[in-house]
Design an enzyme around this catalytic site. Structure first.
Site, PDB file in Angstrom:
ATOM      1  N   ILE A 151       3.163 -74.084  17.168  1.00 17.63           N
ATOM      2  CA  ILE A 151       1.995 -74.304  16.836  1.00 17.63           C
ATOM      3  C   ILE A 151       0.955 -73.249  16.465  1.00 17.63           C
ATOM      4  CG2 ILE A 151       1.753 -76.244  18.596  1.00 17.63           C
ATOM      5  CD1 ILE A 151       0.442 -74.562  20.572  1.00 17.63           C
ATOM      6  N   GLU A 152       1.222 -72.012  16.816  1.00 20.63           N
ATOM      7  CA  GLU A 152       0.656 -70.852  16.319  1.00 20.63           C
ATOM      8  C   GLU A 152       0.999 -70.408  14.701  1.00 20.63           C
ATOM      9  OE1 GLU A 152      -1.576 -69.024  17.356  1.00 20.63           O
ATOM     10  OE2 GLU A 152      -1.594 -69.277  19.790  1.00 20.63           O
TER      11      GLU A 152
END
Length: 599
Positions: A151-152
């Site tokens: 998700i980063e």
């Protein structure tokens, strides 16, 4: 009007009494909130904008993975909330994975619009996940945290956010430097999979030690402890009893979706097949190892000598931003290579560093007017272009009596030389232009001069040819020797031999009577050449070379030259011969007169 007011007041009172009788409504606790919370204004992170096609076409995906097309034409099957809730509960995780409407929205985004992205993530995870797991295990942290980089950064080590966070784990520069990572124009260790994963594990360990709750620690990883602490204060109550869901409304919109998306990433990476997503599977393992590098080296040098695709080096070593490893004896860097190539690098290191070394060498010293990538020659700081031909490769030229050396077939005018000329005392710009066969306007243009005035000691850039630069200053009547280009050692020997044989006849009669030549010494000044010195002392260039044991024409300012005595010229020989004839004639006449008197 009064009656209505009274009735409404009575009704409100009755309601209040009824509520009191039934008991006050129960205040929802944290467990209730995390299951029932809703949010219609969800913000999706930048990782959803990743170009999944670009990831699929990367070098690693093409060479180490293949796509399972079984689900290529299948859509996302309908899945109930209850099924997803149960699947989350079945995950073997330490961190709680609650289900709610916000979590469901992120799962749907992955499983519907983000299906190509998930396929790419699955392929890249075969390389990156073991690295993440190793770092987490070292700090004894839950292994489900390995999905945070999904998700980063969508597992892109070169990802940079709009706020300046970079790397797989998206560190801000200040945070990365605080944990000892190097960030410079050439090196960004936020992109190093190994080093950044170790730092991320330490950071998560520290955050969990602060809050004692993984949902708060994960939120603080995204927005910082300051924002989380502020949200806890605004929520009120006992700070130790809060978790992410109880302070959800007090967080920024970007951070609100962080924990729900972390839960969704764990779901997607474990249940993708149940949603008919075609996984990218590894076809062969990418086994790597590291080797210490202590000298500056470019990826091209490594690639050419070891026959490793440069794209592979870039995939394995994304921390080197400009494809340069700026190592030195005092600063070593670790280079990641395929395991089978590490020994080859160690054995071929000297060959790697020597490969096109001048092309990749770093420029250390420079002077005004100097061109990079060319060498300095002689005391006059002449700079040769790379295209210059080697003088030793020029064929020897014949010299016949009465004419200068003929031009060889080599087109010297096409071979350019850049000269940094130091203005001598009393020298004018016209003298310099004449010397190098260029115009005054050319010299002014090359050196950005507004006037024709030059001063002693000033350095001027002059573009000329080998033929002109190696000769003495241009004159109306040039001698054959001064008009010739610089010779090779073979040509010089032949020319000197021819000249010597030509003068041998005229000097032979006077050699025996000539005394031993006495020599003087001359200190070479800036701007002087063999030609100018030979004219100054009235000796030939050949004699100057012979007296000083020289094979070429190069001289250096500050050195001392031996100046031999003037050679006996043909004219002096002729005078002596004429004088001898007159003397002989005079004696003969005297003898005849004497003879006549006797008679």
């Amino acid at each position: 009007m009064k009656r209505r007011i009274i009735i409404f007041t009575l009704s409100l009172a009755a309601l209040m009494q009824g509520a009191t009788a039934l008991g006050a409504p129960k205040k929802p606790n944290v467990l209730d909130l995390r299951e029932s919370i809703t949010d219609e204004s969800i913000i999706y992170p930048e990782s959803f904008e990743t170009d999944s096609k670009k990831l699929l076409e990367s070098w690693y995906m093409k060479n180490y993975t293949d796509t399972d097309d079984r689900y290529r034409t299948s859509g996302n099957p309908s899945t109930s909330d209850a099924v997803i809730r149960q699947r989350l509960a079945d995950l073997p995780t330490v961190i709680d994975m609650p289900f709610n409407q916000i979590v469901r929205s992120y799962i749907d985004r992955y499983m519907e619009r983000g299906r190509p992205l998930v396929a790419s993530l699955l392929g890249l995870s075969t390389y990156y996940m073991p690295i993440f797991e190793q770092a987490l295990e070292a700090e004894q942290l839950p292994l489900e945290l390995k999905y945070l980089p999904i998700i980063e950064s969508a597992l892109d080590p070169n990802a940079v956010s709009r706020s300046g966070a970079g790397g797989l784990w998206q560190f801000m520069p200040a945070s990365a430097k605080g944990y000892g990572l190097e960030i410079s124009s050439l090196v960004d260790e936020r992109r190093d999979p190994y080093k950044s994963s170790k730092v991320a594990a330490k950071m998560l360990r520290d955050l969990y030690a602060t809050y004692g709750d993984w949902s708060l620690a994960i939120a603080a990883y995204n927005c910082g402890p300051g924002a989380v602490n502020k949200a806890i204060r605004r929520a009120g109550g006992d700070p130790k009893k809060h978790d992410f869901w109880s302070i959800y409304q007090y967080l920024s919109p970007e951070t609100r979706g962080y924990v729900p998306m972390f839960i969704a990433a764990n779901y997607v990476m474990n249940y993708y097949q149940d949603h008919n997503i075609s996984p990218v599977l590894p076809t062969k393992p990418l086994v790597t190892d590291t080797v210490g590098v202590s000298s500056r080296v470019h990826f091209d040098q490594i690639s050419k000598v070891l026959d490793i695709p440069k794209d592979e080096l870039k995939i394995l070593n994304p921390q080197f931003r400009a494809e340069i490893i700026p190592a030195s004896a005092s600063k070593q860097y670790m280079l990641i290579l395929p395991a089978q190539q590490v020994q080859a690098y160690i054995m071929s290191e000297n060959d790697i560093l020597a490969y096109e070394a001048s092309k990749y060498a770093r420029r250390i010293d420079a002077e005004p007017g100097e061109l990079p990538g060319v060498e300095s020659v002689d005391g006059e700081e002449e700079l040769l272009l790379a295209q210059r031909g080697d003088a030793d490769d020029m064929p020897a030229e014949e010299v016949t009596e009465g004419e200068g050396p003929r031009q060889s077939n080599t087109d010297l005018s096409a071979k350019k030389r850049i000269v940094t000329h130091t203005v001598a005392s009393g020298e004018t710009i016209n003298d310099i232009a004449t010397r190098y066969g260029v115009t005054v306007s050319d010299i002014r243009s090359w050196n950005s001069l507004r006037r024709n005035a030059v001063r002693a000691g000033q350095k001027l850039r002059v573009e000329t040819t080998l033929a002109v630069a190696d000769t003495q200053p241009a004159r109306t009547t040039q001698s054959a020797q001064s008009a010739a280009p610089a010779k090779t050692s073979a040509t010089q020997t032949k020319s000197t031999s021819t000249s010597a044989s030509r003068s041998k006849t005229s000097q032979q009669s006077s050699k025996k009577s000539t005394q031993a030549a006495r020599t003087t010494e001359h200190s070479i000044k800036n701007g002087e050449s063999l030609s100018s010195i030979s004219k100054k002392y009235g000796v030939s260039i050949a004699d100057l070379k012979k007296a000083n044991g020289m094979t070429g024409d190069a001289i250096r300012a500050g050195k001392t030259l031996k100046i031999p005595a003037k050679s006996s010229s043909a004219s002096s020989g002729t005078k002596k011969s004429s004088s001898s004839k007159k003397s002989s004639s005079k004696k003969s006449s005297t003898k005849r007169k004497s003879s006549s008197k006797r008679r």
